[in-house]
Scaffold this active site. Structure first.
Site, PDB file in Angstrom:
ATOM      1  CG  ASP A 106       5.776   3.627   1.772  1.00 28.42           C
ATOM      2  OD1 ASP A 106       5.864   4.187   3.055  1.00 28.42           O
ATOM      3  OD2 ASP A 106       4.782   3.572   1.164  1.00 28.42           O
TER       4      ASP A 106
ATOM      5  CG  PHE B 240      -1.747   1.151   1.093  1.00 27.51           C
ATOM      6  CD1 PHE B 240      -3.207   0.978   0.445  1.00 27.51           C
ATOM      7  CD2 PHE B 240      -1.637   2.430   1.895  1.00 27.51           C
ATOM      8  CE1 PHE B 240      -4.016   2.137   0.478  1.00 27.51           C
ATOM      9  CE2 PHE B 240      -2.470   3.617   1.823  1.00 27.51           C
ATOM     10  CZ  PHE B 240      -3.558   3.369   1.096  1.00 27.51           C
TER      11      PHE B 240
ATOM     12  CE  LYS C 217      -0.243   5.731   7.645  1.00 24.58           C
ATOM     13  NZ  LYS C 217      -1.420   5.762   7.926  1.00 24.58           N
TER      14      LYS C 217
HETATM   15  C1  LIG Z   1       3.001   2.368   3.948  1.00 27.08           C
HETATM   16  C2  LIG Z   1       2.201   3.513   3.428  1.00 27.08           C
HETATM   17  N1  LIG Z   1       2.607   4.315   2.595  1.00 27.08           N
HETATM   18  C3  LIG Z   1       1.566   5.230   2.292  1.00 27.08           C
HETATM   19  C4  LIG Z   1       0.702   5.452   2.846  1.00 27.08           C
HETATM   20  C5  LIG Z   1      -0.348   7.014   2.328  1.00 27.08           C
HETATM   21  O1  LIG Z   1      -0.365   7.743   3.299  1.00 27.08           O
HETATM   22  P1  LIG Z   1      -1.066   8.893   3.198  1.00 27.08           P
HETATM   23  O2  LIG Z   1      -2.649   8.309   3.916  1.00 27.08           O
HETATM   24  O3  LIG Z   1      -0.782   9.788   4.513  1.00 27.08           O
HETATM   25  O4  LIG Z   1      -1.386   9.521   2.095  1.00 27.08           O
HETATM   26  C6  LIG Z   1       0.222   4.613   3.811  1.00 27.08           C
HETATM   27  C7  LIG Z   1      -1.126   5.160   4.742  1.00 27.08           C
HETATM   28  O5  LIG Z   1      -1.610   4.098   5.269  1.00 27.08           O
HETATM   29  C8  LIG Z   1       1.104   3.879   4.345  1.00 27.08           C
HETATM   30  O6  LIG Z   1       0.809   2.870   5.295  1.00 27.08           O
END
Ligand SMILES: Cc1ncc(COP(=O)(O)O)c(C=O)c1O
Length: 398
Positions: A218, A131, A247
């Site tokens: 990520d 994700f 986050k």
């Molecule tokens: C690993 C990862 N990358 C990207 C995102 C996307 O982040 P945002 O909701 O701040 O756009 C998330 C959100 O849960 C995530 O867990």
């Protein structure tokens, strides 16, 4: 339950609770009922609610200056960049407002790298079950077909492979000349708290060096103290070329960062990318307070202590019922995969005053804050055990 107000676009299945205040690991609803927070705003409030250092920094900054734009120097952005540089060894950073935007910056950076190498259609290797966010680039990189469904045409340029399968990546390396990067979450979060194997990550690092690909981590969910170190790559001893976070960095204020080193740090120049709010003084005041607090002795070490207290209570209250199939994750990114159905677990948690979440469909995702006490962690573990016992009884498992 959809939103009470028809004025809200119904994109979320919201739970029937509204919170009015929070303190540490506890949230209070509008009737002042307390809930133990095992979600942390989905890995955001890693230092708990209303952390005094963050609250003070944000209030003080808001009283002086909130926003100027990136037309000008932003001292606090530079301070946070230096803090991140000191803990990660990354060389430079692009500031944005969310995890998806951090991923977008990385996708652009990798494509520019490909362009510099004369590759017309650069490919980024991504994983099934990953994700990366909901914007179109991040969504195209995301490995969950259900959430991509119906939003085509998505972006080309992603090669999807199964996690932990190095052979699949070696095959791509042998077959294609156009790969420029590999983008992975070291622990798949939304995908069900699934850590990638250390051998796999080391293998990826070696392959990326061999083929001159960028290794991009990520760490939007794994980062900012959640797993017991500022970023998981430190613990693993695997240094990515691009490191993404968001986050927990602002403990609730919206901030994301795409960090780069080596050749990756040389790809984006003036006019190549931008964000009006990215790295504004208010969000950077929060991030500075977060990074300063995380650097203090004992703060991140709490991840292991709280994890142990929660899991030992879970274990004690389940004894050998066999209701838990597997416990995964690191520090306070904990996946408890039960043998029972998971569809009622979140609501049963609410009824007991516990906030929980399900990831990957079959796994209870527990993301407590670093400030949770061991007593609260024990309550959380015992509460999850009680819920599993209730579900099992109802299902006739016992
Ligand atoms: C690993 C990862 N990358 C990207 C995102 C996307 O982040 P945002 O909701 O701040 O756009 C998330 C959100 O849960 C995530 O867990």
């Amino acid at each position: 339950m959809t939103d009470a107000s028809p004025a809200i676009m119904p994109t979320y299945n919201r739970l029937p609770v509204t919170f009015s205040r929070g303190e540490g690991a506890v949230l209070y609803d509008t009737d002042d009922r307390a809930y133990l927070d095992g979600v942390s705003g989905i890995a955001v409030t890693n230092l708990g609610h209303q952390h005094p250092r963050v609250t003070e920094a944000v209030a003080e900054q808001a009283s002086r200056l909130i926003h100027t734009s990136n037309l000008f120097h932003i001292g606090l952005q530079e301070t946070v960049a230096e803090q991140l540089r000191a803990v990660t060894g990354m060389e430079n950073m692009f500031f944005c407002n969310s995890g998806a935007e951090a991923n977008e910056a990385a996708i652009k950076l990798a494509r520019r790298y490909g362009d510099q190498k004369g590759i017309a259609s650069p490919q980024i290797i991504v994983l099934d079950g990953a994700f990366h966010g909901r914007t179109l680039g991040a969504l195209s990189a995301t490995g969950n077909a259900k959430i991509r469904q119906g939003f085509g045409p998505l972006l080309d340029g992603f090669q999807r492979v199964a996690p932990d399968d190095l052979t699949a990546i070696e095959t791509l390396a042998a077959e294609r000349e156009d790969v420029v990067a590999v983008l992975v979450e070291p622990i798949l979060g939304e995908g069900g708290i699934k850590p990638l194997g250390l051998d796999y990550l080391l293998g990826l690092r070696a392959l990326c060096i061999e083929h001159e690909w960028l290794l991009m981590f990520d760490e939007v969910q794994t980062g900012n103290g959640r797993c017991g170190s500022t970023y998981v790559c430190e613990q693993l001893g695997v240094a990515p070329d691009v490191l993404l976070t968001a986050k927990g960095l602002g403990n609730g204020l919206p901030i994301g960062v795409c960090m780069a080193r080596g050749i990756a740090a040389e790809q984006l120049g003036p006019g190549d990318h931008g964000s009006t709010y990215g790295g504004n003084p208010l969000c950077c005041a929060a991030a500075q307070a977060v990074l300063t607090t995380l650097a203090e002795d004992g703060v991140m070490q709490q991840a292991a202590v709280i994890r142990e207290a929660m899991l030992s209570a879970l274990h004690d209250h389940l004894s050998d019922t066999g209701l838990v199939k597997e416990v995964r994750g690191r520090g306070l990114m904990i996946g408890v995969q039960p043998n029972t159905p998971t569809d009622e677990i979140v609501n049963r948690g609410i009824a007991r005053g516990l906030l929980l979440n399900i990831a990957g469909g079959d796994t209870i995702r527990v993301l407590p804050p670093l400030v949770m006490t061991t007593e609260q962690a024990g309550e959380l573990g015992a509460g999850i055990a009680a819920i599993l016992n209730d579900v099992a009884q109802q299902e006739g498992h016992q």
